[in-house]
Design a protein around this motif. Structure first.
Motif, PDB file in Angstrom:
ATOM      1  N   TYR A 112     -69.183  -8.329 -19.225  1.00 47.31           N
ATOM      2  CA  TYR A 112     -68.738  -8.843 -20.592  1.00 47.31           C
ATOM      3  C   TYR A 112     -68.349  -7.759 -21.672  1.00 47.31           C
ATOM      4  O   TYR A 112     -67.816  -7.999 -22.697  1.00 47.31           O
ATOM      5  N   SER A 114     -65.715  -4.735 -23.146  1.00 47.38           N
ATOM      6  CA  SER A 114     -64.237  -4.716 -23.328  1.00 47.38           C
ATOM      7  C   SER A 114     -63.639  -4.002 -21.959  1.00 47.38           C
ATOM      8  O   SER A 114     -62.474  -4.445 -21.789  1.00 47.38           O
ATOM      9  N   ASN A 119     -62.980  -9.639 -19.794  1.00 47.41           N
ATOM     10  CA  ASN A 119     -61.769  -9.097 -20.535  1.00 47.41           C
ATOM     11  C   ASN A 119     -60.571  -8.961 -19.951  1.00 47.41           C
ATOM     12  O   ASN A 119     -59.520  -9.626 -20.463  1.00 47.41           O
ATOM     13  N   SER A 122     -58.995 -12.040 -18.668  1.00 51.81           N
ATOM     14  CA  SER A 122     -58.142 -12.676 -19.718  1.00 51.81           C
ATOM     15  C   SER A 122     -56.988 -12.060 -19.927  1.00 51.81           C
ATOM     16  O   SER A 122     -55.852 -12.506 -20.234  1.00 51.81           O
ATOM     17  N   GLY A 163     -64.232 -16.443 -24.674  1.00 54.58           N
ATOM     18  CA  GLY A 163     -63.271 -16.083 -25.930  1.00 54.58           C
ATOM     19  C   GLY A 163     -62.659 -16.850 -26.914  1.00 54.58           C
ATOM     20  O   GLY A 163     -61.791 -16.575 -27.579  1.00 54.58           O
TER      21      GLY A 163
END
Length: 535
Positions: A112, A114, A119, A122, A163
């Motif tokens: 999880y 960055s 991330n 996504s 998110g």
């Protein structure tokens, strides 16, 4: 949970890792495996660039101490593969169920972060779902591969609504997560199958060199793995998904050239733990099975012990700071001579830089179990079982597979601790040779025991299969410091929700605890983890 995380212990433990590597906690968000914005904007890297940090963070390459806490000091130990010779934190630590908050958050924090999986998946979706559907499909497969490992540690996770909320991160139940896994694999396989010879992923693929049909094979095998995972809690859904995997045109992993190996080109973290830090050794359960079976893979997977020359020697999981020792390092000095991991994880031998997350041998064992369950397309259970063993032997360059497969007398051996009083009698008498007249339960014990050997060193998957099936039968921890929340015989079922989440997303964690359906401790079973027999 006992309040064991005293400031002095945390300080000492952090210092240990700082001495081993100079990285700091900011590496979660400034990951050496990541890419700068400038790099990702150039040429095709805008869409392909985020793949590298995904590959390098499913099982994090660097810094190695992150991976030690992400996997090694929980799943690798819980499953019976490895054990630390040092009784960290004064012998009160996660390996003997005195769960340490700082340790137990890394399996969550890395994917999880960055620089982590969620991330970057996504980003690929945002940049390429419309214009680069093939690359987006590979990202979906990687997402399922990475995140099934996370849900299988904690249970409910943040997934479908990742998110989306500005107030708190909303969790899905594990059942909802698995259903989305299957839907995402549907989407990925369907899209990739329309253009299997496309080469646009070639430059970014650290596993199959851009061969999209190999990715479909992997996705099919991953689907079969996940289908069997839910076979006790949702047998109808499991059968549907399993038969879908078995019937898909591209097939499953079938040879060792199909193995899912992330070729990151960096030092394998196990090499650092094993031969630089001397923080990992063979587990007594692994010794019991490999030595009891006179398994030719044993001397490949592990090194002969300095304590018992000429033989393999493991140590018990969950050792405390024993009364004979004044310090952790004194105890470590006596256990450091036990068997190291083999040459693939020794820095002055032939160390690998590949991370193994699935093999063709596993695929045959998956098919063997599917055949026991009567799933269409699985083939014959015995043939798959024996092919799984043969394929594993070939992978490791071990000889004698045929005679090994025919061995109907060897059983796991008792364990003797040559420097302490931690010996224990073998907990299984299962033999190797297939017995057509045995019950399905006995047949499954054979299948899972051999699959457990073949999956080494992926302790996360081995731990999940142990919890699902109860096999192989492995030794309990030497000492249980859970305060009664974990049964020593049943063994640990999950990690508590991480402190990092409890501190930053308390509303989400409260929701997750409701979805979990039990106490937020190591003794609560996950959705797919059903007590009792397997048939």
């Amino acid at each position: 949970m006992k309040n064991i995380i005293k400031t002095t212990i945390i300080t000492a433990f952090i210092s240990l890792f700082v001495l081993s590597c100079t990285d700091d906690f900011e590496a979660l968000n400034t990951d050496p495996n990541g890419l700068t914005e400038e790099q990702s904007q150039s040429d095709f890297l805008f869409i392909g660039g985020p793949f590298r940090p995904i590959f390098l963070n499913i099982y994090r390459y660097a810094p190695a101490w992150h991976t030690q806490l992400q996997h090694n000091l929980n799943a690798d130990t819980f499953c019976g593969y490895m054990a630390p010779p040092r009784p960290f934190a004064g012998g009160q630590n996660t390996t003997n169920y005195a769960f340490i908050n700082f340790w137990d958050q890394w399996a969550w924090d890395i994917p999880y972060s960055s620089a982590g999986v969620m991330n970057n998946v996504s980003l690929i979706k945002e940049r390429g779902e419309k214009d680069f559907p093939l690359l987006n499909s590979v990202a979906l497969i990687l997402k399922v591969e990475a995140m099934h490992r996370v849900t299988d540690v904690y249970g409910p996770i943040v997934y479908s609504k990742y998110g989306q909320s500005s107030t708190f991160a909303e969790y899905d139940s594990q059942q909802e997560v698995y259903n989305q896994f299957f839907a995402e694999l549907d989407q990925a396989v369907a899209t990739l199958s329309t253009d299997l010879t496309n080469e646009q992923f070639n430059a970014f693929d650290l596993v199959y060199g851009g061969n999209l049909e190999q990715w479909v094979k992997f996705a099919n095998t991953l689907r079969l793995r996940l289908a069997l995972r839910i076979s006790k809690t949702d047998p109808s859904k499991a059968k549907t998904e399993g038969e879908k995997a078995l019937s898909q045109a591209s097939g499953l992993l079938s040879g060792n050239n199909d193995n899912f190996l992330i070729q990151g080109g960096l030092e394998h973290p196990l090499t650092r733990f094993n031969s630089s830090w001397d923080d990992v050794r063979m587990n007594a359960s692994m010794e019991s099975i490999l030595v009891g079976y006179n398994d030719a893979r044993g001397p490949v997977l592990f090194e002969e012990s300095a304590v018992t020359p000429g033989s393999l020697k493991g140590l018990r999981s969950g050792l405390p700071l024993l009364p004979a020792y004044a310090t952790e390092l004194e105890q470590k000095a006596d256990y450091i001579g036990f068997s190291r991991l083999g040459n693939s994880y020794i820095n002055d031998k032939t160390p690998t830089t590949d991370i193994q997350l699935m093999t063709a041998a596993e695929a045959y064992f998956l098919k063997a179990e599917a055949a026991l369950r009567g799933w269409t397309g699985a083939g014959d259970a015995q043939s798959n079982y024996e092919m799984g063993i043969t394929t594993s032997f070939e992978q490791h360059g071990a000889g004698g597979a045929s005679s090994y497969i025919a061995d109907n007398t060897s059983t796991p051996s008792d364990y003797v601790d040559p420097v302490g009083s931690n010996g224990i009698t073998a907990v299984s008498n299962i033999t190797i040779a297939w017995n057509s007249g045995a019950t399905n339960e006995e047949k499954l014990e054979r299948i899972i025991t051999q699959k457990w050997i073949a999956m080494f060193p992926d302790g996360q998957e081995a731990w999940s299969e142990f919890r699902r099936t109860g096999y192989p039968k492995i030794f309990p921890v030497a000492v249980n410091n859970s305060g009664g929340t974990v049964d020593s015989n049943i063994q640990v079922r999950r990690l508590p929700f991480p402190a990092s989440e409890r501190n930053t997303n308390p509303q989400g964690v409260e929701q997750a605890r409701t979805l979990l359906g039990g106490a937020d401790n190591g003794g609560t079973r996950l959705w797919w983890d059903i007590a009792g027999g397997n048939f």
